[in-house]
Every structure is written in structure tokens, then in C-alpha cells.
Design a protein around this motif. Structure first.
Motif, PDB file in Angstrom:
ATOM      1  N   GLN A   1      -0.633  32.474 -30.272  1.00  0.00           N
ATOM      2  CA  GLN A   1      -0.587  31.020 -30.131  1.00  0.00           C
ATOM      3  C   GLN A   1       0.830  30.498 -30.361  1.00  0.00           C
ATOM      4  O   GLN A   1       1.315  29.647 -29.622  1.00  0.00           O
TER       5      GLN A   1
ATOM      6  N   SER B   1       2.374  26.941 -29.066  1.00  0.00           N
ATOM      7  CA  SER B   1       1.563  26.050 -29.914  1.00  0.00           C
ATOM      8  C   SER B   1       2.283  25.792 -31.226  1.00  0.00           C
ATOM      9  O   SER B   1       2.892  26.698 -31.796  1.00  0.00           O
ATOM     10  N   SER B   2       2.205  24.578 -31.695  1.00  0.00           N
ATOM     11  CA  SER B   2       2.812  24.246 -32.980  1.00  0.00           C
ATOM     12  C   SER B   2       1.897  24.720 -34.111  1.00  0.00           C
ATOM     13  O   SER B   2       0.697  24.961 -33.912  1.00  0.00           O
TER      14      SER B   2
ATOM     15  N   GLU C   1       0.880  22.904 -36.466  1.00  0.00           N
ATOM     16  CA  GLU C   1      -0.107  21.844 -36.659  1.00  0.00           C
ATOM     17  C   GLU C   1      -1.283  22.012 -35.692  1.00  0.00           C
ATOM     18  O   GLU C   1      -2.440  21.839 -36.063  1.00  0.00           O
ATOM     19  N   ARG C   2      -0.965  22.352 -34.446  1.00  0.00           N
ATOM     20  CA  ARG C   2      -2.010  22.544 -33.428  1.00  0.00           C
ATOM     21  C   ARG C   2      -2.900  23.731 -33.787  1.00  0.00           C
ATOM     22  O   ARG C   2      -4.122  23.674 -33.644  1.00  0.00           O
TER      23      ARG C   2
ATOM     24  N   GLN D   1      -5.186  22.744 -36.564  1.00  0.00           N
ATOM     25  CA  GLN D   1      -6.261  21.875 -36.068  1.00  0.00           C
ATOM     26  C   GLN D   1      -7.324  22.702 -35.345  1.00  0.00           C
ATOM     27  O   GLN D   1      -8.517  22.456 -35.494  1.00  0.00           O
TER      28      GLN D   1
END
Length: 63
Positions: free
Chosen positions: A20, A25-26, A28-29, A32
Motif C-alpha cells: 500500500q 497510499s498515505s 493515514e489512508r 483508515q
């Protein structure tokens, strides 16, 4: 999970987390998407992946 290394015995593999991150993808993402993860889990996944890359087998050359 087929013998793949997992994060804290969760059904989330190190490869999933590192993949990821590699795909952009960060953190944070990812947190989440996988609410059972903690920020330190991402750091540990990266550390594990780096450690595994350092392990390599080399053939012995006898002279």
C-alpha cells in the motif's frame, strides 16, 4: 495467511501494508482502511521488510 508474516497476529500481512505504501497510499489512508492497525505497526512492517531484504543467500565459492 499461508505462512506470510502478519502484523501483531492480525490477518493483515506485512506485504499488504508495504505494498500500500509503495503504491502511494498515505499512512493515514492505510490506518483508515485497516482500523485495527496502529501507526507503529506501519513502522514495524517497514522495518521487517528492510530486515528481510538484508538477508540473502550467497553460494560459497571454493578456490
Amino acid at each position: 495467511m499461508g505462512g506470510k508474516p502478519c502484523i501483531r497476529r492480525l490477518r493483515i500481512t506485512v506485504g499488504t501494508v508495504v505494498g500500500q505504501l509503495a503504491s502511494g497510499s498515505s499512512r493515514e489512508r492505510i490506518l483508515q482502511a485497516y482500523p485495527q492497525l496502529e501507526p507503529a505497526d506501519i513502522d514495524e512492517a517497514l522495518a521487517y521488510a528492510a530486515w528481510r531484504l538484508e538477508e540473502r543467500e550467497e553460494a560459497l565459492v571454493l578456490s
